[in-house]
Structure formats: structure tokens, C-alpha cells
Design an enzyme around this catalytic site. Structure first.
Site, PDB file in Angstrom:
ATOM      1  N   GLY A   1      57.625  22.193  31.863  1.00  0.00           N
ATOM      2  CA  GLY A   1      56.306  21.657  32.198  1.00  0.00           C
ATOM      3  C   GLY A   1      55.151  22.508  31.691  1.00  0.00           C
ATOM      4  O   GLY A   1      54.019  22.356  32.147  1.00  0.00           O
ATOM      5  N   GLN A   2      55.436  23.390  30.716  1.00  0.00           N
ATOM      6  CA  GLN A   2      54.362  24.240  30.187  1.00  0.00           C
ATOM      7  C   GLN A   2      53.427  23.419  29.303  1.00  0.00           C
ATOM      8  O   GLN A   2      53.887  22.681  28.425  1.00  0.00           O
ATOM      9  CB  GLN A   2      54.966  25.392  29.370  1.00  0.00           C
ATOM     10  CG  GLN A   2      53.925  26.375  28.849  1.00  0.00           C
ATOM     11  CD  GLN A   2      54.549  27.536  28.085  1.00  0.00           C
ATOM     12  OE1 GLN A   2      55.747  27.528  27.783  1.00  0.00           O
ATOM     13  NE2 GLN A   2      53.742  28.524  27.772  1.00  0.00           N
TER      14      GLN A   2
ATOM     15  N   ASP B   1      42.860  27.401  39.074  1.00  0.00           N
ATOM     16  CA  ASP B   1      43.309  26.288  38.234  1.00  0.00           C
ATOM     17  C   ASP B   1      42.318  25.131  38.376  1.00  0.00           C
ATOM     18  O   ASP B   1      41.839  24.829  39.469  1.00  0.00           O
ATOM     19  CB  ASP B   1      44.716  25.850  38.662  1.00  0.00           C
ATOM     20  CG  ASP B   1      45.395  24.994  37.613  1.00  0.00           C
ATOM     21  OD1 ASP B   1      46.391  25.457  37.025  1.00  0.00           O
ATOM     22  OD2 ASP B   1      44.930  23.849  37.379  1.00  0.00           O
ATOM     23  N   ILE B   2      42.038  24.479  37.261  1.00  0.00           N
ATOM     24  CA  ILE B   2      41.063  23.382  37.248  1.00  0.00           C
ATOM     25  C   ILE B   2      41.605  22.136  37.969  1.00  0.00           C
ATOM     26  O   ILE B   2      40.825  21.284  38.397  1.00  0.00           O
ATOM     27  CB  ILE B   2      40.668  23.063  35.783  1.00  0.00           C
ATOM     28  CG1 ILE B   2      39.303  22.412  35.712  1.00  0.00           C
ATOM     29  CG2 ILE B   2      41.710  22.202  35.090  1.00  0.00           C
ATOM     30  CD1 ILE B   2      38.732  22.357  34.300  1.00  0.00           C
TER      31      ILE B   2
ATOM     32  N   HIS C   1      51.323  32.459  31.690  1.00  0.00           N
ATOM     33  CA  HIS C   1      50.518  32.506  32.911  1.00  0.00           C
ATOM     34  C   HIS C   1      51.406  32.319  34.119  1.00  0.00           C
ATOM     35  O   HIS C   1      52.388  31.585  34.081  1.00  0.00           O
ATOM     36  CB  HIS C   1      49.411  31.442  32.893  1.00  0.00           C
ATOM     37  CG  HIS C   1      49.897  30.074  32.519  1.00  0.00           C
ATOM     38  ND1 HIS C   1      50.172  29.728  31.213  1.00  0.00           N
ATOM     39  CD2 HIS C   1      50.170  28.984  33.263  1.00  0.00           C
ATOM     40  CE1 HIS C   1      50.575  28.478  31.176  1.00  0.00           C
ATOM     41  NE2 HIS C   1      50.600  27.998  32.408  1.00  0.00           N
ATOM     42  N   LEU C   2      51.048  33.014  35.184  1.00  0.00           N
ATOM     43  CA  LEU C   2      51.725  32.863  36.470  1.00  0.00           C
ATOM     44  C   LEU C   2      50.849  31.964  37.330  1.00  0.00           C
ATOM     45  O   LEU C   2      49.638  32.193  37.443  1.00  0.00           O
ATOM     46  CB  LEU C   2      51.871  34.221  37.179  1.00  0.00           C
ATOM     47  CG  LEU C   2      52.988  35.165  36.712  1.00  0.00           C
ATOM     48  CD1 LEU C   2      52.828  35.559  35.263  1.00  0.00           C
ATOM     49  CD2 LEU C   2      53.037  36.395  37.610  1.00  0.00           C
ATOM     50  N   HIS C   3      51.466  30.943  37.930  1.00  0.00           N
ATOM     51  CA  HIS C   3      50.759  30.132  38.916  1.00  0.00           C
ATOM     52  C   HIS C   3      50.974  30.766  40.282  1.00  0.00           C
ATOM     53  O   HIS C   3      52.115  31.105  40.633  1.00  0.00           O
ATOM     54  CB  HIS C   3      51.351  28.717  38.987  1.00  0.00           C
ATOM     55  CG  HIS C   3      51.213  27.901  37.740  1.00  0.00           C
ATOM     56  ND1 HIS C   3      50.277  26.878  37.619  1.00  0.00           N
ATOM     57  CD2 HIS C   3      51.901  27.910  36.566  1.00  0.00           C
ATOM     58  CE1 HIS C   3      50.409  26.304  36.424  1.00  0.00           C
ATOM     59  NE2 HIS C   3      51.390  26.912  35.769  1.00  0.00           N
TER      60      HIS C   3
ATOM     61  N   ASN D   1      56.059  28.340  34.162  1.00  0.00           N
ATOM     62  CA  ASN D   1      56.661  27.232  33.429  1.00  0.00           C
ATOM     63  C   ASN D   1      56.896  27.664  31.985  1.00  0.00           C
ATOM     64  O   ASN D   1      56.067  28.351  31.391  1.00  0.00           O
ATOM     65  CB  ASN D   1      55.733  26.012  33.445  1.00  0.00           C
ATOM     66  CG  ASN D   1      55.500  25.477  34.849  1.00  0.00           C
ATOM     67  OD1 ASN D   1      56.418  25.470  35.679  1.00  0.00           O
ATOM     68  ND2 ASN D   1      54.289  25.027  35.129  1.00  0.00           N
TER      69      ASN D   1
HETATM   70  P1  5GP Z   1      51.237  24.992  32.628  1.00  0.00           P
HETATM   71  O1  5GP Z   1      51.376  23.498  32.742  1.00  0.00           O
HETATM   72  O2  5GP Z   1      51.128  25.420  31.176  1.00  0.00           O
HETATM   73  O3  5GP Z   1      52.261  25.773  33.393  1.00  0.00           O
HETATM   74  O4  5GP Z   1      49.863  25.352  33.340  1.00  0.00           O
HETATM   75  C1  5GP Z   1      48.625  25.199  32.719  1.00  0.00           C
HETATM   76  C2  5GP Z   1      47.606  25.090  33.822  1.00  0.00           C
HETATM   77  O5  5GP Z   1      46.327  25.265  33.269  1.00  0.00           O
HETATM   78  C3  5GP Z   1      47.612  23.737  34.533  1.00  0.00           C
HETATM   79  O6  5GP Z   1      47.913  23.916  35.912  1.00  0.00           O
HETATM   80  C4  5GP Z   1      46.205  23.207  34.296  1.00  0.00           C
HETATM   81  O7  5GP Z   1      45.675  22.514  35.397  1.00  0.00           O
HETATM   82  C5  5GP Z   1      45.428  24.464  33.981  1.00  0.00           C
HETATM   83  N1  5GP Z   1      44.278  24.238  33.123  1.00  0.00           N
HETATM   84  C6  5GP Z   1      44.232  23.446  32.016  1.00  0.00           C
HETATM   85  N2  5GP Z   1      43.012  23.493  31.466  1.00  0.00           N
HETATM   86  C7  5GP Z   1      42.277  24.340  32.245  1.00  0.00           C
HETATM   87  C8  5GP Z   1      40.915  24.792  32.169  1.00  0.00           C
HETATM   88  O8  5GP Z   1      40.142  24.448  31.270  1.00  0.00           O
HETATM   89  N3  5GP Z   1      40.498  25.637  33.142  1.00  0.00           N
HETATM   90  C9  5GP Z   1      41.330  26.062  34.152  1.00  0.00           C
HETATM   91  N4  5GP Z   1      40.808  26.888  35.071  1.00  0.00           N
HETATM   92  N5  5GP Z   1      42.619  25.654  34.242  1.00  0.00           N
HETATM   93  C10 5GP Z   1      43.081  24.810  33.297  1.00  0.00           C
END
Ligand code: 5GP
Length: 113
Positions: A92-93, A29-30, A99-101, A86
Site C-alpha cells: 500500500g505504499q 498526514d493529510i 516513512h513511518l505512520h 508500507n
Molecule cells: P503510504 O501510502 O506511502 O504508506 O503513505 C503515504 C501517506 O502520505 C498517506 O497516508 C497520505 O495520506 C500521505 N500524504 C500524501 N500526500 C500528502 C501531502 O501532501 N501532505 C501530507 N501531510 N501527507 C500526504
């Protein structure tokens, strides 16, 4: 239009990829929320867990088995780790591609915020 994660899968956007097979990809994750924060993403675009169908059962099972293998390979089985999905605004998506964190490397609070 491609999702952000499709652009990572196609290498249009760079990412620190740690695992890939024909069904899914895993990268860092970034904006990590723990010392290790990985995302495991199916190559098929399913927009969220709340809209997954029985036709996606094989992919969903593969994601679960693969996240367990990655956690073991990364050495997190002894201290533990957390897997999060999420969905939607309240969940919080922010990226509409399932995607799985995987969070690990510190004790995580419960309940989450
Ligand atoms: P969500 O909030 O949808 O559950 O998770 C999306 C995740 O994607 C977040 O944790 C966010 O930091 C990550 N993310 C967003 N943009 C990028 C990116 O460009 N590269 C990577 N590696 N992760 C990203």
C-alpha cells in the site's frame, strides 16, 4: 526530481510539522486514518524499507527511537499506538520516500485490511 516529502522538508509544500531534527521530520498526514496520524520521514531519501541497507542503520534506529519519543510526548503510551511502514504495491505504499505512520487515538483493528 524531489519526492513529495522532500518538498515538505524544504517547505515547498506546507505541512503541519510537529517535530524536526537533522535526521528526520514528523508532520500530520493529510488524510488521517485515526484521530492522530503522523508521518515520520528521514531527510535522506530511502525509497522504501525493502531497499534499506546496513549503511542506513543509524537513520533507521533514530527513526524508531524518535517515533517512541513522539508517541510519549503526545501522550499515547498509556492507551497505545501503532507504527506502520508500507512497502511496495501490495504493502500500500504510495510515496516512494521511506516513512513511518504513527496511528493513535482509537482502538485499531487487527489484522489490518
Ligand atoms: P503510504 O501510502 O506511502 O504508506 O503513505 C503515504 C501517506 O502520505 C498517506 O497516508 C497520505 O495520506 C500521505 N500524504 C500524501 N500526500 C500528502 C501531502 O501532501 N501532505 C501530507 N501531510 N501527507 C500526504
Amino acid at each position: 526530481m524531489s519526492t513529495l516529502f522532500e518538498k515538505i522538508i524544504s517547505r515547498e509544500i506546507p505541512a503541519d510539522i510537529i517535530y524536526e531534527d537533522d535526521i528526520c521530520i514528523c508532520f500530520r498526514d493529510i488524510e488521517p486514518q485515526a484521530p492522530t496520524h503522523l508521518l515520520l520521514v528521514p531527510k535522506k531519501v530511502i525509497t522504501g524499507i525493502g531497499v534499506a541497507h546496513s549503511e542506513d542503520q543509524k537513520i533507521l534506529g533514530h527513526l524508531m527511537i524518535t517515533i517512541a519519543k513522539i508517541a510519549e510526548q503526545q501522550g499515547f503510551n498509556s492507551n497505545g499506538f501503532r507504527v506502520i511502514i508500507n512497502h511496495g504495491i501490495d504493502g500500500g505504499q504510495t510515496v516512494d520516500h521511506l516513512h513511518l505512520h504513527l496511528l493513535a487515538g482509537r482502538a485499531l483493528n487487527w489484522p489490518p485490511g
